[in-house]
Design a protein around this motif. Structure first.
Motif, PDB file in Angstrom:
ATOM      1  N   LYS A 613      -1.668  -8.168   5.154  1.00 28.35           N
ATOM      2  CA  LYS A 613      -2.485  -7.435   4.187  1.00 28.35           C
ATOM      3  C   LYS A 613      -3.726  -6.828   4.828  1.00 28.35           C
ATOM      4  N   GLU A 614      -4.341  -7.571   5.731  1.00 29.24           N
ATOM      5  CA  GLU A 614      -5.575  -7.073   6.356  1.00 29.24           C
ATOM      6  C   GLU A 614      -5.300  -5.811   7.168  1.00 29.24           C
ATOM      7  N   ASP A 615      -4.207  -5.815   7.946  1.00 34.65           N
ATOM      8  CA  ASP A 615      -3.889  -4.644   8.770  1.00 34.65           C
ATOM      9  C   ASP A 615      -3.436  -3.455   7.926  1.00 34.65           C
ATOM     10  N   GLN A 616      -2.853  -3.710   6.749  1.00 34.55           N
ATOM     11  CA  GLN A 616      -2.399  -2.606   5.898  1.00 34.55           C
ATOM     12  C   GLN A 616      -3.554  -1.714   5.475  1.00 34.55           C
ATOM     13  N   ARG A 617      -4.764  -2.282   5.387  1.00 41.51           N
ATOM     14  CA  ARG A 617      -5.929  -1.489   4.991  1.00 41.51           C
ATOM     15  C   ARG A 617      -6.454  -0.637   6.140  1.00 41.51           C
ATOM     16  N   LYS A 618      -5.998  -0.915   7.361  1.00 43.57           N
ATOM     17  CA  LYS A 618      -6.590  -0.264   8.525  1.00 43.57           C
ATOM     18  C   LYS A 618      -5.619   0.601   9.330  1.00 43.57           C
ATOM     19  N   ILE A 619      -4.319   0.482   9.090  1.00 45.49           N
ATOM     20  CA  ILE A 619      -3.351   1.125   9.983  1.00 45.49           C
ATOM     21  C   ILE A 619      -3.425   2.643   9.975  1.00 45.49           C
ATOM     22  N   PHE A 620      -4.043   3.224   8.928  1.00 47.92           N
ATOM     23  CA  PHE A 620      -4.174   4.682   8.889  1.00 47.92           C
ATOM     24  C   PHE A 620      -5.517   5.150   9.457  1.00 47.92           C
ATOM     25  N   ASP A 621      -6.306   4.198   9.991  1.00 50.78           N
ATOM     26  CA  ASP A 621      -7.550   4.579  10.654  1.00 50.78           C
ATOM     27  C   ASP A 621      -7.257   5.143  12.029  1.00 50.78           C
ATOM     28  N   ARG A 622      -8.139   6.018  12.485  1.00 52.91           N
ATOM     29  CA  ARG A 622      -7.981   6.628  13.805  1.00 52.91           C
ATOM     30  C   ARG A 622      -8.043   5.558  14.901  1.00 52.91           C
ATOM     31  N   PHE A 623      -7.087   5.562  15.820  1.00 57.43           N
ATOM     32  CA  PHE A 623      -7.000   4.697  17.001  1.00 57.43           C
ATOM     33  C   PHE A 623      -6.752   3.228  16.656  1.00 57.43           C
ATOM     34  N   TYR A 624      -6.461   2.916  15.369  1.00 56.98           N
ATOM     35  CA  TYR A 624      -6.272   1.509  15.037  1.00 56.98           C
ATOM     36  C   TYR A 624      -4.843   1.086  15.334  1.00 56.98           C
ATOM     37  N   GLN A 625      -4.696  -0.113  15.924  1.00 59.88           N
ATOM     38  CA  GLN A 625      -3.389  -0.704  16.158  1.00 59.88           C
ATOM     39  C   GLN A 625      -3.427  -2.161  15.743  1.00 59.88           C
ATOM     40  N   VAL A 626      -2.259  -2.677  15.345  1.00 57.32           N
ATOM     41  CA  VAL A 626      -2.169  -4.087  14.979  1.00 57.32           C
ATOM     42  C   VAL A 626      -2.584  -4.923  16.177  1.00 57.32           C
ATOM     43  N   ILE A 655       0.261   8.619   2.501  1.00 61.30           N
ATOM     44  CA  ILE A 655       1.333   7.692   2.868  1.00 61.30           C
ATOM     45  C   ILE A 655       0.984   6.301   2.338  1.00 61.30           C
ATOM     46  N   ASN A 656       1.926   5.692   1.619  1.00 65.76           N
ATOM     47  CA  ASN A 656       1.758   4.342   1.092  1.00 65.76           C
ATOM     48  C   ASN A 656       2.597   3.360   1.902  1.00 65.76           C
ATOM     49  N   VAL A 657       2.153   2.101   1.954  1.00 65.41           N
ATOM     50  CA  VAL A 657       2.900   1.088   2.695  1.00 65.41           C
ATOM     51  C   VAL A 657       3.044  -0.165   1.839  1.00 65.41           C
ATOM     52  N   ARG A 658       4.236  -0.734   1.863  1.00 61.52           N
ATOM     53  CA  ARG A 658       4.519  -2.027   1.243  1.00 61.52           C
ATOM     54  C   ARG A 658       5.123  -2.921   2.321  1.00 61.52           C
ATOM     55  N   SER A 659       4.524  -4.095   2.514  1.00 62.64           N
ATOM     56  CA  SER A 659       5.020  -4.944   3.598  1.00 62.64           C
ATOM     57  C   SER A 659       4.517  -6.368   3.444  1.00 62.64           C
ATOM     58  N   GLU A 660       5.271  -7.301   4.045  1.00 64.26           N
ATOM     59  CA  GLU A 660       4.837  -8.677   4.221  1.00 64.26           C
ATOM     60  C   GLU A 660       5.101  -9.056   5.668  1.00 64.26           C
ATOM     61  N   LYS A 661       4.249  -9.895   6.210  1.00 57.42           N
ATOM     62  CA  LYS A 661       4.410 -10.304   7.593  1.00 57.42           C
ATOM     63  C   LYS A 661       5.767 -10.960   7.791  1.00 57.42           C
ATOM     64  N   GLY A 662       6.535 -10.426   8.759  1.00 58.07           N
ATOM     65  CA  GLY A 662       7.840 -10.982   9.081  1.00 58.07           C
ATOM     66  C   GLY A 662       8.967 -10.510   8.198  1.00 58.07           C
ATOM     67  N   LYS A 663       8.666  -9.611   7.209  1.00 57.74           N
ATOM     68  CA  LYS A 663       9.701  -9.181   6.268  1.00 57.74           C
ATOM     69  C   LYS A 663       9.859  -7.665   6.232  1.00 57.74           C
ATOM     70  N   GLY A 664       9.515  -6.992   7.310  1.00 54.78           N
ATOM     71  CA  GLY A 664       9.715  -5.556   7.374  1.00 54.78           C
ATOM     72  C   GLY A 664       8.643  -4.775   6.636  1.00 54.78           C
ATOM     73  N   ALA A 665       8.805  -3.449   6.607  1.00 53.28           N
ATOM     74  CA  ALA A 665       7.817  -2.573   5.978  1.00 53.28           C
ATOM     75  C   ALA A 665       8.499  -1.334   5.417  1.00 53.28           C
ATOM     76  N   THR A 666       7.901  -0.767   4.366  1.00 52.13           N
ATOM     77  CA  THR A 666       8.381   0.482   3.779  1.00 52.13           C
ATOM     78  C   THR A 666       7.211   1.459   3.676  1.00 52.13           C
ATOM     79  N   PHE A 667       7.360   2.629   4.315  1.00 50.66           N
ATOM     80  CA  PHE A 667       6.363   3.688   4.231  1.00 50.66           C
ATOM     81  C   PHE A 667       6.927   4.803   3.359  1.00 50.66           C
ATOM     82  N   SER A 668       6.122   5.336   2.436  1.00 54.09           N
ATOM     83  CA  SER A 668       6.631   6.357   1.521  1.00 54.09           C
ATOM     84  C   SER A 668       5.554   7.381   1.196  1.00 54.09           C
TER      85      SER A 668
END
Length: 674
Positions: A613-626, A655-668
């Motif tokens: 959840k924490e990374d989902q808020r940041k992944i669309f920031d410039r230069f941010y990586q998990v 772009i929206n993201v739905r995901s849980e750690k270890g259970k894949g991700a969906t971008f739409s």
């Protein structure tokens, strides 16, 4: 002093004081001998001194020692002659930290023309200077890294130019072939300290099991930032009394360390240090710069290791490409030297108060402006826009920021100036909205520089893409000459080179897109096309590169959209590529295209590592990586999702993201149907 302010402002003394107290710029007033008689809240916030600390004293209390006596002599001779003094000044806060300010001192005269006090305005530009210094360092470092395949020499030069741009100390350390940490370069603003530091490294070698610092950065592959180094931190990190004495002698104030990688493995780091002399505290902006330098250094090392095994002709062409980069001119720094225009208008748009800067711009006396409206002072179209902006503040009754154009009609061949205007409502003691206050800064030069930057992007696009394309053609041509032969090692090298060239091409495009976004010039050309056909082609190409993943397309056939075909292709490629990259164990990757309420919904789903959840808020920031222990092993600069999201924003969605750690991700995301 209150009496002097009232005399200066006439019947508008209360309004004048309200503005001075509320303005974001630091304002102070001294007598003719330089004794401070008044400071506003912004002065206290900027310097850390409260009014009791400075009233009755001279501004020498915050003197930084960064300016010569000639500077202050010029200042005093200018203002005592009745002229306004403007310059960039460096002062020191109460806690010892330096700050930069756009500095204006205005002599204030009585009716007889005698100077009765001086009014000073400081506009804090510390962050701008910080970005400017970091950008200049990045530009110089980028040229150095591109100038040679001898990466140890270039890393030493990077450390050299870091001082005094962004650090008092800069050190680069790399693991050798035996895994022993070796110092590649160490620089200090004092040459004598360089010799001392080199002896120190021999006397006290690094403790590779240390839980923090460079050894930990190499172990984890993660950067470390220490905004302030305390005595407690020094005591906890020292192994003995001698080492503690040495650490205290260095005078650490702030430290940041960024890892350097080679072939996805951390092999060293670059360390930046400020000392108690400078008292500069590193922050997130600085750490981003350090990581960018380390990333470029890592790329240089990877390229060097690969190119050393390549043929002479390929190396020569790479050098030619670097010569092209080296010949590019440095982009001019943005200069923001204008003083603010301060004014107050009533609810009908009449000027109630105006400062000297605005009056001087209009070539009018203040008394000739009071009571007039913008349509009496500016051309029709310009006045119309100014009035519209005022009406927005009236309607929303909150602070708003505008870009406004002004022109002085009283001079020959007038030039249109662009101002960044902050306008906000003023309230009386009963909290009734009675006027609009405006503070406008001239940004004409900055706008011109942005135009130069836009032109520069066109040159960069051509100069970078052409040699990289040629390089790819030659690489593929040479690889074909060895097809079917027993030289598997050479063929493997060419395959790796081809992948690196594709990566370089992608990075170039992302960097160019990033720059276009910065100047608001990301071009979108919309047209009708079938997104299902595009997705099918992309999936077919990706499927040919992987056996571990099964790529699936789901669509009902009704998929014609109105959008930028090339940009949407770029987004889909990025999302599907990420789905493959972050699904190391394979699995299904499902791309779904379906209509929803006159929109076409596009989604990409994977069975990969997922995102917390924490990374989902940041992944669309410039230069941010998990940054967890798994995500840290994946390559990239963290620009793909940022650029993709900006492209979708240009099409009216995100772009929206739905995901849980270890259970894949969906971008739409959604796109407009035809």
């Amino acid at each position: 002093m209150k009496k002097q302010i009232k005399e200066a402002a006439g019947s508008d003394g209360q309004k004048f004081r309200t503005i001075v107290e509320q303005t974001a710029d630091a304002i102070f007033i001294t007598d003719v001998e330089g004794i401070i008689e008044y400071v506003n809240p912004a002065f206290e916030k900027l310097t850390g001194y409260n009014r009791r600390d400075v009233i009755g004293k001279t501004p020498q209390i915050i003197k930084s020692g960064m300016h010569s006596e000639k500077f202050y002599h010029t200042l005093w001779s200018t203002i005592k002659s009745g002229k306004i003094f403007r310059d960039i000044i460096v002062n020191r806060k109460k806690n010892g930290e330096l700050f930069y300010a756009d500095h204006t001192i205005t002599p204030v005269k009585n009716r007889n023309g005698k100077i009765i006090y001086f009014s000073g305005i400081w506009k804090d530009i510390t962050q701008n200077k910080q970005v400017e210094e970091n950008s200049e360092y990045l530009l110089k470092a980028g040229k150095i890294l591109a100038s040679s395949l001898d990466y140890k020499t270039t890393l030493a030069r990077i450390a050299q130019i870091a001082v005094p741009y962004v650090a008092d100390w800069c050190s680069v350390d790399l693991l050798d072939e035996k895994g022993v940490l070796q110092n590649v370069a160490v620089m200090h603003k004092n040459p004598a300290m360089i010799r001392w530091a080199k002896r120190l490294i021999k006397i006290v070698p690094p403790y590779m099991e240390a839980p923090q610092g460079l050894p930990n950065v190499i172990r984890t592959g993660k950067p470390e930032l220490y905004p302030y180094i305390t005595d407690k931190m020094l005591i906890s990190s020292a192994r003995n009394k001698m080492e503690l004495q040495i650490l205290k002698r260095v005078g650490f104030y702030s430290v940041m360390i960024a890892p350097i990688f080679a072939r996805k493995k951390a092999i060293g780091g670059i360390t930046f240090v400020t000392t108690k002399d400078r008292k500069k505290s590193y922050g997130k902006i600085d750490l981003n710069m350090a990581e960018e330098i380390a990333s470029r250094a890592s790329m240089a090392i990877d390229n060097a290791m690969l190119y050393q095994k390549a043929k002479e002709e390929i190396i020569a062409r790479l050098k030619a490409e670097k010569n092209v980069k080296r010949s590019q001119k440095q982009l001019q720094d943005i200069i923001n030297g204008s003083s603010a225009h301060i004014f107050v208008k009533d609810l009908e748009g009449k000027y109630l108060m105006i400062n000297h800067q605005r009056a001087k711009f209009l070539h009018l006396k203040i008394k000739d402006i009071i009571g007039r409206k913008d349509n009496n002072l500016f051309p029709k179209e310009i006045a119309k826009k100014l009035i519209e902006n005022d009406q927005k503040v009236l309607k929303e009754q909150k602070e708003l920021i505008f870009e406004e154009q002004l022109i002085n009609q009283k001079i020959r061949n007038p030039i249109i100036h662009t101002f960044l205007s902050v306008k906000f409502p003023l309230h009386d003691l009963n909290n009734k909205f009675y006027a609009i206050c405006g503070i406008a800064t001239n940004i004409t030069e900055r706008k011109e520089i942005e135009k130069m930057k836009e032109d520069f992007l066109g040159i960069v696009s051509h100069e970078l893409k052409t040699p990289v394309t040629s390089l790819k053609i030659y690489t593929q041509a040479l690889a074909k000459q060895f097809e079917g032969s027993e030289h598997r090692t050479i063929i493997r090298f060419f395959e790796k080179m081809d992948l690196q060239i594709d990566r370089l091409t992608r990075i170039i495009r992302e960097l160019l897109d990033l720059s276009r976004i910065d100047v608001g010039k990301l071009e979108i050309k919309k047209q009708k096309f079938n997104i299902e056909g595009m997705a099918s082609d992309i999936i077919e190409n990706f499927q040919a590169t992987t056996r571990k993943h099964k790529l699936i397309l789901k669509s009902n056939g009704n998929s014609e959209i109105f959008a930028d075909e090339d940009r949407i292709r770029q987004v889909l490629i990025n999302l599907i590529n990420n789905a493959i990259k972050y699904s190391p164990d394979g699995g299904k990757i499902i791309t779904t295209i379906r209509p929803i309420n006159e929109k076409i919904n596009v989604s990409v789903k994977d069975d990969g590592i997922g995102i917390n959840k924490e990374d989902q808020r940041k992944i669309f920031d410039r230069f941010y990586q998990v940054s967890d222990s798994i995500g840290a092993n994946y390559t990239g600069l963290g620009m793909g999702l940022y650029i993709s999201n900006e492209i979708i924003k240009q099409h009216g969605d995100k772009i929206n993201v739905r995901s849980e750690k270890g259970k894949g991700a969906t971008f739409s995301f959604k796109l407009p149907a035809k």
